[in-house]
Design a protein around this motif. Structure first.
Motif, PDB file in Angstrom:
ATOM      1  N   UNK A  83       0.972  -0.897  -0.181  1.00  0.00           N
ATOM      2  CA  UNK A  83       0.404   0.174  -0.039  1.00  0.00           C
ATOM      3  C   UNK A  83       1.110   1.628   0.203  1.00  0.00           C
ATOM      4  N   UNK A  84       1.663   1.162   0.883  1.00  0.00           N
ATOM      5  CA  UNK A  84       2.795   2.147   0.349  1.00  0.00           C
ATOM      6  C   UNK A  84       3.428   2.144  -0.458  1.00  0.00           C
ATOM      7  N   UNK A  85       3.611   1.959  -1.064  1.00  0.00           N
ATOM      8  CA  UNK A  85       4.239   1.502  -2.230  1.00  0.00           C
ATOM      9  C   UNK A  85       3.101   2.541  -3.135  1.00  0.00           C
ATOM     10  N   UNK A  86       2.534   1.990  -3.580  1.00  0.00           N
ATOM     11  CA  UNK A  86       0.868   2.303  -4.947  1.00  0.00           C
ATOM     12  C   UNK A  86       0.694   4.025  -3.831  1.00  0.00           C
ATOM     13  N   UNK A  87       0.516   4.277  -3.310  1.00  0.00           N
ATOM     14  CA  UNK A  87       0.033   5.438  -2.652  1.00  0.00           C
ATOM     15  C   UNK A  87       1.752   6.601  -2.302  1.00  0.00           C
ATOM     16  N   UNK A  88       2.846   6.452  -2.845  1.00  0.00           N
ATOM     17  CA  UNK A  88       4.130   6.911  -3.374  1.00  0.00           C
ATOM     18  C   UNK A  88       3.164   7.678  -3.713  1.00  0.00           C
ATOM     19  N   UNK A  89       3.521   9.558  -4.032  1.00  0.00           N
ATOM     20  CA  UNK A  89       4.174  10.505  -4.780  1.00  0.00           C
ATOM     21  C   UNK A  89       5.684  10.067  -6.097  1.00  0.00           C
TER      22      UNK A  89
END
Length: 83
Positions: free
Chosen positions: A75-81
């Motif tokens: 999830x953190x990788x998907x939401x990384x700007x």
């Protein structure tokens, strides 16, 4: 299916991780010695033994050591700007 990871703690590591596969062994311990008194199968637990419902795998960051569920890193990788 493979998914990219990004550590939510150090926020830089995308490549170095430990995939920790968890092996579930239902057991009953002797309350005085801590020795295993009885082992169960997942199909045949006694009336007071709840079935394990946690993750099969956890991920540890190879850079900072954070140990979390795999979904957290995905999830953190998907939401990384910066992605």
């Amino acid at each position: 299916m493979s998914q990219p990871y990004l550590c939510p703690k150090c926020k830089t590591n995308r490549t170095r991780f430990h995939q920790i596969v968890q092996e579930v062994r239902p057991v009953k311990l002797d309350p005085h010695t801590g020795e295993i008194a009885e082992q169960f199968s997942n199909e045949k637990l006694d009336a007071f033994h709840m079935q394990y419902n946690g993750p099969d795998m956890r991920i540890q960051c190879g850079a900072c050591g954070l140990n979390e569920m795999e979904e957290c890193f995905i999830t953190f990788a998907k939401n990384d700007a910066h992605n």
